[in-house]
Write a protein that holds these residues in place. Structure first.
Motif, PDB file in Angstrom:
ATOM      1  N   SER A  92       7.734   0.854   8.073  1.00  0.00           N
ATOM      2  CA  SER A  92       8.211   1.125   6.717  1.00  0.00           C
ATOM      3  C   SER A  92       7.687   2.457   6.204  1.00  0.00           C
ATOM      4  O   SER A  92       6.675   2.985   6.679  1.00  0.00           O
ATOM      5  CB  SER A  92       7.755   0.009   5.765  1.00  0.00           C
ATOM      6  N   ARG A  93       8.397   2.978   5.229  1.00  0.00           N
ATOM      7  CA  ARG A  93       7.956   4.159   4.494  1.00  0.00           C
ATOM      8  C   ARG A  93       8.090   3.841   3.012  1.00  0.00           C
ATOM      9  O   ARG A  93       9.175   3.486   2.538  1.00  0.00           O
ATOM     10  CB  ARG A  93       8.792   5.384   4.862  1.00  0.00           C
ATOM     11  N   VAL A  94       6.986   3.944   2.289  1.00  0.00           N
ATOM     12  CA  VAL A  94       7.005   3.697   0.849  1.00  0.00           C
ATOM     13  C   VAL A  94       7.311   5.009   0.160  1.00  0.00           C
ATOM     14  O   VAL A  94       6.587   6.003   0.323  1.00  0.00           O
ATOM     15  CB  VAL A  94       5.661   3.123   0.366  1.00  0.00           C
ATOM     16  N   VAL A  95       8.386   5.024  -0.603  1.00  0.00           N
ATOM     17  CA  VAL A  95       8.840   6.246  -1.263  1.00  0.00           C
ATOM     18  C   VAL A  95       8.946   6.010  -2.764  1.00  0.00           C
ATOM     19  O   VAL A  95       8.993   4.878  -3.239  1.00  0.00           O
ATOM     20  CB  VAL A  95      10.192   6.718  -0.695  1.00  0.00           C
ATOM     21  N   GLY A  96       9.000   7.127  -3.507  1.00  0.00           N
ATOM     22  CA  GLY A  96       9.071   7.040  -4.955  1.00  0.00           C
ATOM     23  C   GLY A  96      10.484   7.170  -5.477  1.00  0.00           C
ATOM     24  O   GLY A  96      11.462   7.123  -4.721  1.00  0.00           O
ATOM     25  N   LYS A  97      10.580   7.379  -6.788  1.00  0.00           N
ATOM     26  CA  LYS A  97      11.872   7.413  -7.464  1.00  0.00           C
ATOM     27  C   LYS A  97      12.292   8.825  -7.865  1.00  0.00           C
ATOM     28  O   LYS A  97      13.275   9.007  -8.596  1.00  0.00           O
ATOM     29  CB  LYS A  97      11.814   6.523  -8.699  1.00  0.00           C
ATOM     30  N   HIS A  98      11.564   9.833  -7.395  1.00  0.00           N
ATOM     31  CA  HIS A  98      11.817  11.203  -7.843  1.00  0.00           C
ATOM     32  C   HIS A  98      12.891  11.908  -7.022  1.00  0.00           C
ATOM     33  O   HIS A  98      13.210  11.494  -5.900  1.00  0.00           O
ATOM     34  CB  HIS A  98      10.512  12.000  -7.811  1.00  0.00           C
ATOM     35  N   CYS A  99      13.406  12.983  -7.554  1.00  0.00           N
ATOM     36  CA  CYS A  99      14.497  13.732  -6.920  1.00  0.00           C
ATOM     37  C   CYS A  99      13.959  14.709  -5.885  1.00  0.00           C
ATOM     38  O   CYS A  99      14.174  15.928  -5.980  1.00  0.00           O
ATOM     39  CB  CYS A  99      15.318  14.461  -7.981  1.00  0.00           C
ATOM     40  N   GLU A 100      13.223  14.184  -4.908  1.00  0.00           N
ATOM     41  CA  GLU A 100      12.654  14.973  -3.815  1.00  0.00           C
ATOM     42  C   GLU A 100      12.658  14.103  -2.556  1.00  0.00           C
ATOM     43  O   GLU A 100      12.191  12.958  -2.587  1.00  0.00           O
ATOM     44  CB  GLU A 100      11.192  15.365  -4.104  1.00  0.00           C
ATOM     45  N   SER A 101      13.164  14.647  -1.453  1.00  0.00           N
ATOM     46  CA  SER A 101      13.110  13.875  -0.213  1.00  0.00           C
ATOM     47  C   SER A 101      11.675  13.722   0.280  1.00  0.00           C
ATOM     48  O   SER A 101      11.361  12.803   1.038  1.00  0.00           O
ATOM     49  CB  SER A 101      13.966  14.541   0.872  1.00  0.00           C
ATOM     50  N   GLY A 102      10.785  14.631  -0.158  1.00  0.00           N
ATOM     51  CA  GLY A 102       9.376  14.529   0.211  1.00  0.00           C
ATOM     52  C   GLY A 102       8.574  13.613  -0.690  1.00  0.00           C
ATOM     53  O   GLY A 102       7.342  13.543  -0.571  1.00  0.00           O
ATOM     54  N   ASP A 103       9.240  12.898  -1.573  1.00  0.00           N
ATOM     55  CA  ASP A 103       8.568  11.990  -2.514  1.00  0.00           C
ATOM     56  C   ASP A 103       8.148  10.723  -1.762  1.00  0.00           C
ATOM     57  O   ASP A 103       8.792   9.684  -1.851  1.00  0.00           O
ATOM     58  CB  ASP A 103       9.528  11.673  -3.663  1.00  0.00           C
ATOM     59  N   ILE A 104       7.056  10.856  -1.021  1.00  0.00           N
ATOM     60  CA  ILE A 104       6.570   9.770  -0.161  1.00  0.00           C
ATOM     61  C   ILE A 104       5.184   9.344  -0.640  1.00  0.00           C
ATOM     62  O   ILE A 104       4.311  10.182  -0.860  1.00  0.00           O
ATOM     63  CB  ILE A 104       6.490  10.230   1.304  1.00  0.00           C
ATOM     64  N   VAL A 105       4.983   8.048  -0.786  1.00  0.00           N
ATOM     65  CA  VAL A 105       3.675   7.507  -1.160  1.00  0.00           C
ATOM     66  C   VAL A 105       2.884   7.145   0.091  1.00  0.00           C
ATOM     67  O   VAL A 105       1.724   7.536   0.245  1.00  0.00           O
ATOM     68  CB  VAL A 105       3.832   6.275  -2.080  1.00  0.00           C
ATOM     69  N   VAL A 106       3.490   6.390   0.996  1.00  0.00           N
ATOM     70  CA  VAL A 106       2.862   6.037   2.270  1.00  0.00           C
ATOM     71  C   VAL A 106       3.867   6.354   3.373  1.00  0.00           C
ATOM     72  O   VAL A 106       4.948   5.760   3.430  1.00  0.00           O
ATOM     73  CB  VAL A 106       2.462   4.549   2.326  1.00  0.00           C
ATOM     74  N   LEU A 135       3.588  -4.256  -4.828  1.00  0.00           N
ATOM     75  CA  LEU A 135       2.983  -3.547  -3.706  1.00  0.00           C
ATOM     76  C   LEU A 135       1.697  -2.879  -4.167  1.00  0.00           C
ATOM     77  O   LEU A 135       1.656  -2.266  -5.240  1.00  0.00           O
ATOM     78  CB  LEU A 135       3.958  -2.495  -3.176  1.00  0.00           C
ATOM     79  N   ALA A 136       0.645  -3.012  -3.366  1.00  0.00           N
ATOM     80  CA  ALA A 136      -0.638  -2.386  -3.679  1.00  0.00           C
ATOM     81  C   ALA A 136      -0.936  -1.308  -2.642  1.00  0.00           C
ATOM     82  O   ALA A 136      -0.786  -1.536  -1.439  1.00  0.00           O
ATOM     83  CB  ALA A 136      -1.763  -3.417  -3.686  1.00  0.00           C
ATOM     84  N   VAL A 137      -1.365  -0.125  -3.104  1.00  0.00           N
ATOM     85  CA  VAL A 137      -1.770   0.971  -2.231  1.00  0.00           C
ATOM     86  C   VAL A 137      -3.263   1.174  -2.422  1.00  0.00           C
ATOM     87  O   VAL A 137      -3.748   1.309  -3.551  1.00  0.00           O
ATOM     88  CB  VAL A 137      -0.995   2.260  -2.542  1.00  0.00           C
ATOM     89  N   ALA A 138      -4.001   1.198  -1.314  1.00  0.00           N
ATOM     90  CA  ALA A 138      -5.468   1.229  -1.365  1.00  0.00           C
ATOM     91  C   ALA A 138      -6.012   2.643  -1.484  1.00  0.00           C
ATOM     92  O   ALA A 138      -5.346   3.639  -1.177  1.00  0.00           O
ATOM     93  CB  ALA A 138      -6.035   0.570  -0.113  1.00  0.00           C
ATOM     94  N   ALA A 139      -7.277   2.727  -1.925  1.00  0.00           N
ATOM     95  CA  ALA A 139      -8.072   3.956  -1.926  1.00  0.00           C
ATOM     96  C   ALA A 139      -7.438   5.085  -2.725  1.00  0.00           C
ATOM     97  O   ALA A 139      -7.443   6.239  -2.318  1.00  0.00           O
ATOM     98  CB  ALA A 139      -8.359   4.410  -0.495  1.00  0.00           C
ATOM     99  N   THR A 140      -6.913   4.742  -3.897  1.00  0.00           N
ATOM    100  CA  THR A 140      -6.280   5.754  -4.753  1.00  0.00           C
ATOM    101  C   THR A 140      -7.108   6.061  -6.002  1.00  0.00           C
ATOM    102  O   THR A 140      -6.607   6.654  -6.954  1.00  0.00           O
ATOM    103  CB  THR A 140      -4.875   5.298  -5.192  1.00  0.00           C
ATOM    104  N   GLY A 141      -8.379   5.661  -5.991  1.00  0.00           N
ATOM    105  CA  GLY A 141      -9.201   5.888  -7.176  1.00  0.00           C
ATOM    106  C   GLY A 141      -9.457   7.356  -7.473  1.00  0.00           C
ATOM    107  O   GLY A 141      -9.690   7.726  -8.621  1.00  0.00           O
ATOM    108  N   ALA A 142      -9.419   8.198  -6.427  1.00  0.00           N
ATOM    109  CA  ALA A 142      -9.663   9.623  -6.622  1.00  0.00           C
ATOM    110  C   ALA A 142      -8.361  10.402  -6.542  1.00  0.00           C
ATOM    111  O   ALA A 142      -7.580  10.222  -5.608  1.00  0.00           O
ATOM    112  CB  ALA A 142     -10.633  10.143  -5.565  1.00  0.00           C
ATOM    113  N   TYR A 143      -8.144  11.236  -7.529  1.00  0.00           N
ATOM    114  CA  TYR A 143      -7.074  12.237  -7.570  1.00  0.00           C
ATOM    115  C   TYR A 143      -5.683  11.703  -7.856  1.00  0.00           C
ATOM    116  O   TYR A 143      -4.744  12.498  -7.960  1.00  0.00           O
ATOM    117  CB  TYR A 143      -7.050  13.073  -6.277  1.00  0.00           C
ATOM    118  N   GLY A 144      -5.502  10.383  -7.998  1.00  0.00           N
ATOM    119  CA  GLY A 144      -4.201   9.869  -8.391  1.00  0.00           C
ATOM    120  C   GLY A 144      -3.917  10.207  -9.845  1.00  0.00           C
ATOM    121  O   GLY A 144      -3.076  11.053 -10.156  1.00  0.00           O
TER     122      GLY A 144
END
Length: 445
Positions: free
Chosen positions: A364-378, A393-402
């Protein structure tokens, strides 16, 4: 192998995740998604571990080592208060970060002001409140700061930022000690030594010491050893020329954390002991007295303590050239709440957070809702083949810089930051509202 999820992370019999004693689906019912969640116990435990391990390791050699939290990783006034209560200082790199640190009750003398291009207003405010250190980054800044200090009848406590040439860890854009980049004064060209003499001679400036930072996501103790040797060599060279041994050396940080299963992280107990021993070897080699030390662990305090929650929207299967398939899982956030994947190629872990699934895993590839093909979360993760609209859905280790790098791209609203502990939730930073967004816009007359 380091843990990816926060220390209080657990799952119920139905597969629902809990952090800080709270079910994550309960949090989202209160605060919506996307949502940043911080495990307070985890974050503060990491802060105290760095503070205690480094204090003990350097005390064994007869000196001190202070720890400074990197506000750029994640900052709210409540986080500043936590760091203050747990014995840390805080480093800031802008006027806004300075005000948030002060608002949380951090004493000004435990704040270090960084930055390669500080404004007159930022330097003036730092002088007025009495920050503990101002890290100068250029010969130009030395003169500017001296003039401001004299005009305000203040003494500026100064560290000189040194580029040691030791390059360790991380993407090119987060490496900070090679020659061809914007930070610091070069050790190799003699600029750092020139700067030390300039600060020493300038009115209104108190030369407290030297500072370096060699990169991020560092796993090699050898890199810290080499950097310390070069810094202490510079200190000795300046002492030989001026008769002055600067009293402080800041070794920076950049300690690695684990973002994916099986990844390594730098253990603070091991790092503290090995870095202190490496420094001892450097002191013995170079000679002179022991300075006081400090470190800046960076993302290693906030990163592992945070997760981001998303609601799944669209799921579709895409054929790959090799004959396989990839499941695209689109969520209600994306590069606006975590740009690190598109910026640095960062890797993350993701799991269903509100139920158990017996379905086969699917690439799988987790992607966002933005108008960019590079809009990838995982970029690549195995998720159950039955993941569907409405799943959490939970994404780990995002406490810094998110949250600290979040934007309003596509006029989306930035998520809230919620701390959890002992079954209770507390909002650290509220979610943007549509009213906020419209208030920033100047409507036509």
């Amino acid at each position: 192998m380091a843990a990816v999820w926060p220390v209080t992370h657990e799952r119920g019999d139905d597969g629902a995740m809990r952090v800080g004693g709270m079910e994550l689906r309960e949090l989202t019912s209160q605060f919506g998604t996307p949502l940043y969640v911080v495990d307070e116990q985890d974050m503060r435990g990491r802060a105290r571990a760095f503070q205690q391990h480094f204090a003990d390791a350097f005390a064994a050699h007869g000196t001190t080592c202070a720890v400074y939290y990197a506000s750029k990783a994640l900052l709210a006034s409540r986080i500043s208060a936590w760091m203050c209560e747990d014995g840390l200082g805080i480093d800031v790199a802008s006027g806004g970060e300075l005000e948030l640190a002060l608002r949380g009750g951090m004493p000004a003398d435990r704040i270090t002001l960084h930055g390669n291009n500080k404004s007159d207003a930022e330097l003036t405010r730092a002088l007025e409140v009495g920050v503990g250190h101002i890290v100068v980054d250029s010969l130009t800044e030395i003169q500017v700061l001296s003039d401001l200090a004299v005009s305000l009848d203040r003494i500026a406590p100064v560290l000189v930022r040194v580029t040691t040439g030791v390059h360790a860890g991380g993407h090119e854009y987060i490496a900070t000690s090679h020659e061809d980049q914007k930070f610091g004064l070069s050790l190799a060209t003699g600029a750092a030594l020139t700067a030390l003499h300039a600060v020493h001679d300038a009115p209104g400036l108190d030369l407290r010491g030297i500072h370096t930072h060699i990169g991020s996501q560092i796993l090699s103790i050898e890199a810290f050893r080499e950097s310390a040797e070069r810094m202490l060599g510079l200190r000795a060279d300046f002492a030989a020329a001026s008769g002055v041994e600067v009293p402080e050396v800041d070794l920076g940080g950049g300690y690695a954390i684990a973002y994916t299963a099986g990844a390594e992280a730098l253990d603070p107990s091991v790092a503290a002991r090995e870095i202190a021993d490496a420094v001892a070897g450097a002191v013995a080699s170079v000679g002179g007295s022991w300075p006081a030390f400090s470190i800046e662990p960076g993302r290693a305090i906030a990163g592992p303590a945070g997760i981001t929650l998303y609601t799944v929207g669209v799921v579709k299967e895409v054929a790959l050239e090799d004959g396989g398939a990839r499941q695209y899982v689109a969520v209600d956030g994306g590069m606006s709440d975590n740009p690190r994947t598109i910026m640095y190629g960062a890797e993350y872990s993701a799991e269903l957070a509100a139920r158990r699934s017996d379905a086969q895993p699917a690439l799988s590839r987790v992607v966002g809702k933005h108008c960019e093909s590079g809009d990838i979360v995982v970029r690549d993760v195995d998720l159950p083949a039955d993941v569907a609209r409405g799943d959490l859905l939970a994404v780990a280790a995002t406490g810094a810089y998110g949250r600290s790098m979040a934007s309003n791209y596509n006029a989306v609203l930035r998520p809230a930051v919620v701390a959890v502990r002992d079954g209770q939730a507390q909002v650290l930073i509220r979610r943007d509202t549509l009213e906020d967004l419209l208030s920033w816009d100047v409507a036509p007359a």
